[in-house]
Write an enzyme that holds these catalytic residues in place. Structure first.
Site, PDB file in Angstrom:
ATOM      1  N   GLU A 151       0.836  -1.215   0.000  1.00 29.87           N
ATOM      2  CA  GLU A 151       0.000   0.000   0.000  1.00 29.87           C
ATOM      3  C   GLU A 151       0.865   1.257   0.000  1.00 29.87           C
ATOM      4  OE1 GLU A 151      -3.171  -0.115  -0.343  1.00 29.87           O
ATOM      5  OE2 GLU A 151      -3.894  -2.006   0.479  1.00 29.87           O
TER       6      GLU A 151
ATOM      7  N   ARG B 131       0.466   3.751  -3.195  1.00 32.49           N
ATOM      8  CA  ARG B 131      -0.198   5.035  -2.933  1.00 32.49           C
ATOM      9  C   ARG B 131       0.801   6.161  -2.749  1.00 32.49           C
ATOM     10  NH1 ARG B 131      -5.858   3.716   0.280  1.00 32.49           N
ATOM     11  NH2 ARG B 131      -5.625   1.467   0.285  1.00 32.49           N
TER      12      ARG B 131
ATOM     13  N   ASP C 243      -5.122 -10.144  -7.594  1.00 32.00           N
ATOM     14  CA  ASP C 243      -5.420  -9.246  -8.724  1.00 32.00           C
ATOM     15  C   ASP C 243      -4.215  -8.616  -9.421  1.00 32.00           C
ATOM     16  OD1 ASP C 243      -4.984  -7.718  -6.417  1.00 32.00           O
ATOM     17  OD2 ASP C 243      -6.877  -6.636  -6.504  1.00 32.00           O
TER      18      ASP C 243
ATOM     19  N   GLU D 276     -12.697  -0.013  -9.847  1.00 29.93           N
ATOM     20  CA  GLU D 276     -12.317  -0.959 -10.907  1.00 29.93           C
ATOM     21  C   GLU D 276     -13.246  -0.943 -12.133  1.00 29.93           C
ATOM     22  OE1 GLU D 276     -11.947  -1.560  -7.690  1.00 29.93           O
ATOM     23  OE2 GLU D 276      -9.772  -1.796  -7.616  1.00 29.93           O
TER      24      GLU D 276
END
Ligand SMILES: *[C@@H]1O[C@H](CO)[C@@H](O)[C@H](O)[C@H]1NC(C)=O
Length: 591
Positions: free
Chosen positions: A178, A182, A311, A487
């Site tokens: 993360e 980010r 993913d 998404e």
């Protein structure tokens, strides 16, 4: 706590079956492959089911349409038509409406919580990921959106905060993945889109230097967490000493670009090592279990899915190939190997309307210790990224020409490219179908009916999919929420850029209208809703940073002209930070 946030980003951890059946002991290759061979009864079983419903009314029509296409090169690819083709001009009023929404979200955060990692729009409060203090999660994640949207005043205030307030001197564990996607990704993108403001590169480098020790494991796979002050890798408490596959393999675009900018190999070499480990850990037939063991550099027997924790492994295989201007074939090969296996094992069609979806494989160990794989017909909202991913790969990895037309012509794509294009368009149709709820917003997790379902249980539910455990009058299950995820609009943006077909803008606008209607908090900000099928909605006091970074950015780009962040020049990291495509001077060293 940082950990729960990470789960919310790429998971739904509380309710997800991660299916770890690994006892942490070395699994030898034989055992592994005997586990995989258990696919075959499953495949037979599903082939039987498929045959069954193929001969039932409506599905037969769908099936026959498919069969008649077999073996022919279609003249016209699906997903666009001349009657809805509009080209790539901007739609200024709609684009401006998205910018207004961004200001409504950002200004509330700035007013109530400037500098805090996260924002709670109902209570008008901020919070940090850890008690050690913030790391600029929201500010850094949002700043390139401001640059792209031309929000100069907001941008300058955010930049000022990064210059004077941002600190990584925090003695607490932060999620490696993360923080990379980010914060590091946000800084690198801001560096590029500000025309090279050295402040952003300096901060990016400082952050990456603090993170490099995460790769100090026996295999080179990263620790899932990093203590930024102590500069050391940390194990996550609840995952034994594993790292999720997506988290290990979704650092490469950022670290590679940083190496390119600084001319320092180290960032790339560390991130590249992870790819080499992944390649040699390949488990037949090319699918990735969602956990890996950094001590031994192998997959842990655990669920296989395109949703949480799986993913962006698939996403970054393709995007590394694109980032390097299609000069590094090893990523194309790894990607194509995986996508073939996805087609062979995960892609399913729903019973009545033939919706394409991806199922999950959950490993189960029987009393004799053998592993078999159960196919589970559920799809995370997160999987909707894969629709756009397939359209992108069809026109980048699966093209026979350098630059495919908009929209692409069938003869410009290879057989694999046409297959991926078609699957991508169908998957996008499914994602749109999951927006067929009372709010027009899709749930976190959709379940699909299969023939063995007890139809009484799902009776009264129209169509082919449902939200599991949702009952009138009861507290909604985790699956029923919409947490401002990007998404679907991400894939709509890619589909629009590749086709110029108005239908994708129409879908995107409908989603935006639903967000305005149900998630907008009048006093400022946007909130998660707990049940997409319940009106009036109930808000949860949370606005995820990816709403500012991804959802609104992709919507903005959907209504912008084709020269704004053209797909021929940029690759988006998994947090929607657009990074430039370049021919790397530092090459990949493994094959
Ligand atoms: C978050 O961390 C920053 C930096 O330490 C601090 O100034 C701020 O007060 C913190 N916010 C909250 C809500 O604790």
């Amino acid at each position: 706590m940082q950990e729960s946030t990470a789960r919310k980003r790429k998971a739904g951890f509380q309710t997800q079956d991660n299916g770890i059946v690994d006892d942490g002991k070395q699994t030898d290759r034989r055992q592994n492959s005997s586990g995989i061979s258990k696919f075959f009864p499953l495949i037979l079983l599903f082939a039987a089911f498929y045959a069954l419903y193929q001969y039932s009314g409506p599905t037969r029509r769908v099936a026959s349409r498919w069969l008649s296409q077999e073996g022919k090169t279609p003249r016209h690819l699906p997903g666009w038509s001349t009657s809805t083709y509009i080209g790539l001009e901007a739609d200024t009023p709609k684009r401006d409406a998205i910018v207004e929404a961004f200001r409504h979200a950002w200004l509330a955060y700035e007013r109530d919580a400037m500098g805090d990692d996260e924002y709670h729009p109902v209570s008008h409060k901020g919070s940090n990921l850890t008690e050690a203090g913030g790391i600029g999660y929201t500010v850094v994640d949002s700043i390139d959106s401001m640059l792209l949207m031309g929000l100069d005043a907001e941008y300058l205030r955010a930049r000022d905060w990064i210059e004077h307030q941002l600190s990584f001197e925090r003695d607490a564990p932060f999620n490696t993945f993360e923080t990379t996607i980010r914060v590091l990704g946000g800084l690198l993108s801001a560096y590029h889109h500000s025309g090279g403001d050295s402040l952003f590169l300096k901060r990016a480098r400082e952050l990456a230097d603090r993170m490099l020790p995460v790769f100090d494991t026996p295999s080179g796979l990263p620790h899932p967490m990093v203590n930024l002050q102590r500069r050391e890798g940390v194990w996550a408490k609840d995952d034994k000493e594993f790292v999720s596959t997506a988290e290990a393999s979704t650092l490469q675009l950022e670290f590679r670009y940083l190496s390119e900018l600084t001319d320092e190999d180290i960032y790339w070499r560390k991130a590249e090592r992870v790819m080499a480990v992944l390649k040699s850990a390949r488990q037949a037939p090319g699918l990735a279990s969602i956990f890996m063991d950094p001590r031994e550099g192998r997959f842990v027997t655990s669920a296989i899915r395109l949703g949480s924790r799986g993913d962006s492994y698939y996403e970054y295989l393709l995007k590394q190939f694109i980032q390097t201007d299609r000069t590094e074939d090893v990523y194309r090969e790894m990607y194509e190997d995986a996508v073939q296996a996805i087609h062979d094992h995960l892609i399913q069609k729903s019973l009545q309307t033939g919706l394409t979806y991806t199922a999950e494989l959950i490993p189960e160990r029987n009393p004799r210790g053998e592993i078999s794989w159960r196919l589970t017909p559920k799809q995370d909202f997160l999987v909707c990224f894969f629709a756009g991913n397939l359209l992108l790969s069809a026109t980048r990895a699966g093209s026979l020409v350098d630059d495919v037309s908009v929209p692409p012509r069938a003869e410009e794509l290879s057989d694999v490219g046409r297959r991926d294009w078609t699957t991508g368009i169908e998957l996008l149709r499914t994602c749109m179908a999951t927006h067929d709820t009372k709010t027009g917003l899709a749930p976190e997790i959709a379940h699909f009916r299969i023939p063995s379902d007890n139809l009484e249980v799902v009776q009264g539910v129209p169509g082919d999919w449902y939200i599991k455990g949702a009952r009138v009058g009861e507290h909604p299950p985790y699956d029923a929420r919409y947490m401002l995820r990007p998404e679907t609009v991400e894939s709509l943006f890619i589909a629009f850029r590749l086709t110029g077909d108005k239908r994708y803008r129409d879908h995107g606008w409908a989603i935006f209208q639903a967000i305005e209607k149900h998630c907008r908090v009048p006093s400022g900000g946007y909130a998660t809703i707990v049940n997409v099928d319940d009106v009036p909605v109930q808000h949860e006091d949370k606005m995820e940073t990816f709403f500012l970074s991804e959802t609104l950015k992709y919507l903005f780009l959907l209504f912008s002209d084709g020269d704004t962040i053209p797909l021929s020049k940029y690759v988006f990291n998994t947090e929607a930070h657009p990074l430039p495509i370049f021919t790397p001077s530092i090459r990949t060293g493994f094959t």
